[in-house]
Design a protein around this motif. Sequence first.
Motif, PDB file in Angstrom:
ATOM      1  N   THR A 152       0.807  -1.224   0.000  1.00 57.05           N
ATOM      2  CA  THR A 152       0.000   0.000   0.000  1.00 57.05           C
ATOM      3  C   THR A 152       0.836   1.268   0.000  1.00 57.05           C
ATOM      4  OG1 THR A 152      -0.127  -0.115   2.409  1.00 57.05           O
ATOM      5  CG2 THR A 152      -1.914  -1.133   1.167  1.00 57.05           C
ATOM      6  N   ALA A 153       2.157   1.161  -0.053  1.00 59.03           N
ATOM      7  CA  ALA A 153       2.999   2.355  -0.093  1.00 59.03           C
ATOM      8  C   ALA A 153       2.732   3.119  -1.388  1.00 59.03           C
ATOM      9  CB  ALA A 153       4.466   1.971   0.009  1.00 59.03           C
ATOM     10  N   ILE A 154       2.526   4.428  -1.275  1.00 61.42           N
ATOM     11  CA  ILE A 154       2.180   5.273  -2.416  1.00 61.42           C
ATOM     12  C   ILE A 154       3.259   6.328  -2.570  1.00 61.42           C
ATOM     13  CG2 ILE A 154       0.492   6.889  -3.354  1.00 61.42           C
ATOM     14  CD1 ILE A 154      -1.605   5.476  -1.640  1.00 61.42           C
ATOM     15  N   GLU A 155       3.676   6.544  -3.808  1.00 62.74           N
ATOM     16  CA  GLU A 155       4.652   7.599  -4.079  1.00 62.74           C
ATOM     17  C   GLU A 155       3.906   8.916  -4.286  1.00 62.74           C
ATOM     18  OE1 GLU A 155       7.884   8.707  -7.553  1.00 62.74           O
ATOM     19  OE2 GLU A 155       7.611   6.623  -6.983  1.00 62.74           O
ATOM     20  N   VAL A 156       4.268   9.902  -3.500  1.00 59.99           N
ATOM     21  CA  VAL A 156       3.585  11.196  -3.562  1.00 59.99           C
ATOM     22  C   VAL A 156       3.832  11.833  -4.930  1.00 59.99           C
ATOM     23  CG1 VAL A 156       3.413  13.490  -2.549  1.00 59.99           C
ATOM     24  CG2 VAL A 156       3.818  11.509  -1.080  1.00 59.99           C
ATOM     25  N   PRO A 157       2.764  12.176  -5.667  1.00 59.63           N
ATOM     26  CA  PRO A 157       2.938  12.785  -6.993  1.00 59.63           C
ATOM     27  C   PRO A 157       3.589  14.166  -6.906  1.00 59.63           C
ATOM     28  CG  PRO A 157       0.689  11.965  -6.689  1.00 59.63           C
ATOM     29  CD  PRO A 157       1.346  11.936  -5.352  1.00 59.63           C
ATOM     30  N   ASP A 158       4.232  14.555  -7.997  1.00 58.20           N
ATOM     31  CA  ASP A 158       4.853  15.877  -8.087  1.00 58.20           C
ATOM     32  C   ASP A 158       3.788  16.868  -8.543  1.00 58.20           C
ATOM     33  OD1 ASP A 158       6.454  18.060  -8.303  1.00 58.20           O
ATOM     34  OD2 ASP A 158       7.662  17.326  -9.974  1.00 58.20           O
ATOM     35  N   THR A 159       3.451  17.816  -7.680  1.00 58.62           N
ATOM     36  CA  THR A 159       2.406  18.789  -7.991  1.00 58.62           C
ATOM     37  C   THR A 159       2.908  20.228  -7.946  1.00 58.62           C
ATOM     38  OG1 THR A 159       1.751  18.824  -5.657  1.00 58.62           O
ATOM     39  CG2 THR A 159       0.612  17.264  -7.090  1.00 58.62           C
ATOM     40  N   ILE A 160       4.217  20.425  -7.773  1.00 61.43           N
ATOM     41  CA  ILE A 160       4.758  21.779  -7.660  1.00 61.43           C
ATOM     42  C   ILE A 160       4.541  22.536  -8.977  1.00 61.43           C
ATOM     43  CG2 ILE A 160       6.875  23.131  -7.325  1.00 61.43           C
ATOM     44  CD1 ILE A 160       7.873  20.931  -5.502  1.00 61.43           C
ATOM     45  N   GLY A 161       4.037  23.759  -8.861  1.00 59.25           N
ATOM     46  CA  GLY A 161       3.776  24.585 -10.037  1.00 59.25           C
ATOM     47  C   GLY A 161       2.387  24.407 -10.608  1.00 59.25           C
ATOM     48  N   LYS A 162       1.653  23.388 -10.148  1.00 58.35           N
ATOM     49  CA  LYS A 162       0.301  23.175 -10.649  1.00 58.35           C
ATOM     50  C   LYS A 162      -0.678  23.984  -9.807  1.00 58.35           C
ATOM     51  CE  LYS A 162       1.270  18.504 -12.344  1.00 58.35           C
ATOM     52  NZ  LYS A 162       1.228  18.915 -13.733  1.00 58.35           N
ATOM     53  N   THR A 163      -1.882  24.132 -10.333  1.00 57.50           N
ATOM     54  CA  THR A 163      -2.912  24.806  -9.557  1.00 57.50           C
ATOM     55  C   THR A 163      -3.358  23.905  -8.419  1.00 57.50           C
ATOM     56  OG1 THR A 163      -4.735  23.940 -10.896  1.00 57.50           O
ATOM     57  CG2 THR A 163      -3.700  25.989 -11.641  1.00 57.50           C
ATOM     58  N   ALA A 164      -3.977  24.516  -7.419  1.00 51.38           N
ATOM     59  CA  ALA A 164      -4.458  23.729  -6.282  1.00 51.38           C
ATOM     60  C   ALA A 164      -5.493  22.702  -6.729  1.00 51.38           C
ATOM     61  CB  ALA A 164      -5.061  24.667  -5.237  1.00 51.38           C
ATOM     62  N   LYS A 165      -6.284  23.048  -7.725  1.00 44.47           N
ATOM     63  CA  LYS A 165      -7.286  22.120  -8.239  1.00 44.47           C
ATOM     64  C   LYS A 165      -6.633  20.913  -8.893  1.00 44.47           C
ATOM     65  CE  LYS A 165     -11.326  21.996 -11.311  1.00 44.47           C
ATOM     66  NZ  LYS A 165     -12.176  22.817 -12.228  1.00 44.47           N
ATOM     67  N   GLU A 166      -5.603  21.144  -9.702  1.00 44.61           N
ATOM     68  CA  GLU A 166      -4.898  20.036 -10.355  1.00 44.61           C
ATOM     69  C   GLU A 166      -4.176  19.175  -9.332  1.00 44.61           C
ATOM     70  OE1 GLU A 166      -3.849  22.339 -14.588  1.00 44.61           O
ATOM     71  OE2 GLU A 166      -2.406  22.316 -12.940  1.00 44.61           O
ATOM     72  N   ALA A 167      -3.559  19.814  -8.336  1.00 41.74           N
ATOM     73  CA  ALA A 167      -2.844  19.067  -7.311  1.00 41.74           C
ATOM     74  C   ALA A 167      -3.796  18.179  -6.518  1.00 41.74           C
ATOM     75  CB  ALA A 167      -2.116  20.028  -6.382  1.00 41.74           C
ATOM     76  N   ALA A 168      -4.949  18.719  -6.153  1.00 42.32           N
ATOM     77  CA  ALA A 168      -5.921  17.934  -5.397  1.00 42.32           C
ATOM     78  C   ALA A 168      -6.376  16.718  -6.193  1.00 42.32           C
ATOM     79  CB  ALA A 168      -7.118  18.815  -5.030  1.00 42.32           C
ATOM     80  N   ALA A 169      -6.584  16.895  -7.492  1.00 49.06           N
ATOM     81  CA  ALA A 169      -7.018  15.770  -8.327  1.00 49.06           C
ATOM     82  C   ALA A 169      -5.946  14.683  -8.376  1.00 49.06           C
ATOM     83  CB  ALA A 169      -7.345  16.266  -9.734  1.00 49.06           C
ATOM     84  N   LEU A 170      -4.669  15.068  -8.545  1.00 46.11           N
ATOM     85  CA  LEU A 170      -3.591  14.077  -8.613  1.00 46.11           C
ATOM     86  C   LEU A 170      -3.447  13.320  -7.297  1.00 46.11           C
ATOM     87  CD1 LEU A 170      -0.837  16.082 -10.550  1.00 46.11           C
ATOM     88  CD2 LEU A 170      -2.102  14.097 -11.379  1.00 46.11           C
ATOM     89  N   LEU A 171      -3.467  14.037  -6.195  1.00 47.29           N
ATOM     90  CA  LEU A 171      -3.260  13.402  -4.888  1.00 47.29           C
ATOM     91  C   LEU A 171      -4.445  12.519  -4.510  1.00 47.29           C
ATOM     92  CD1 LEU A 171      -1.733  16.466  -3.027  1.00 47.29           C
ATOM     93  CD2 LEU A 171      -0.515  14.392  -3.709  1.00 47.29           C
TER      94      LEU A 171
ATOM     95  N   VAL B  85       0.126  17.721   3.102  1.00 48.52           N
ATOM     96  CA  VAL B  85      -0.053  19.155   3.294  1.00 48.52           C
ATOM     97  C   VAL B  85       0.518  19.877   2.069  1.00 48.52           C
ATOM     98  CG1 VAL B  85       0.474  21.131   4.739  1.00 48.52           C
ATOM     99  CG2 VAL B  85       0.085  18.896   5.789  1.00 48.52           C
ATOM    100  N   VAL B  86      -0.328  20.642   1.404  1.00 48.91           N
ATOM    101  CA  VAL B  86       0.053  21.322   0.166  1.00 48.91           C
ATOM    102  C   VAL B  86       0.140  22.818   0.460  1.00 48.91           C
ATOM    103  CG1 VAL B  86      -0.541  21.752  -2.232  1.00 48.91           C
ATOM    104  CG2 VAL B  86      -1.118  19.554  -1.180  1.00 48.91           C
TER     105      VAL B  86
END
Length: 284
Positions: A92-111, A153-154
């Motif tokens: 169940t280990a998950i690699e945290v996606p790279d969301t730097i530079g994206k909008t908060a909406k895009e980051a929330a969707a990826l995570l 935490v974003v």
Amino acid sequence: MTVSSDGACAITAAERANMINVQPPPYSPPPVAHEKAIKPWFKKKRIIIPAAALALIVIGGAAGAANKPASTPEAAPAAAGSNSAQNADAATAIEVPDTIGKTAKEAAALLENAGLEVDFSAESGVVLDRDNWTVLRTAPAAGEKAKDGDTVVVSVEKTAKPEAEPVEQAEAEPEEAAQDDAPSLAHANALGSAVMYLDSMPFSRAGLIDQLTSEYGEAYPKDVAEWAVDKVGADWNAEAAEAAQMYLDTMSLSKDRLYDQLTSEYGSQFTAEQAKFGLKAVGY
């Protein structure tokens, strides 16, 4: 003992008495053969001693088993469960996606698609419209491992809005400005003439402009005539239908001849669409 006439034997009383008083000879055991002589005791111990030792071993083992504390059956399953838990954690280990530079909406969707919870952190302001915030960093950072359901935490900052370009106001033509504010006398008169002509007979837009600008008509400047015709608010399809009926009332025309009369530059000068509307209105 006497024998009777019939051949049977009879025992006399004296013979019966002698038989009762007869004693059996004394018992003497039969002689034992030398090859079957009883073995001495020390030879018997070869069998007796091992059998007794075996009995003592069995008894001692039973007593030891009774005194030994019962083993916990959960030990082995516990070890197996520990290995299963470790394997489950690894799975169940998950690699945290790279969301730097994206909008908060895009980051929330990826995570959230990765199975993680999201908690936005901003130095100032409240993250409401997620399209207006940009991701600076996350904790855990991108590429680190997290478990399913963990919260990331974003940290975000308000997206800078591009400066609005100054709107260039086009300088209005003096004449156009005058027309918008208040029509000149020529414009007012041209509009009055346009209304008068439309009340008297059907016109197309082009035909009415020609009437207002013709030297044999009103002789208004073309721009003034166009302004008046556009301001009059005529329904040119309805004018075409009225013109078609007027032509049929005065002469008999085929469909093609009537169409030519409605569209000709020497006739009413209606557009093709307006002329077709007029033909359909009169039954062609």
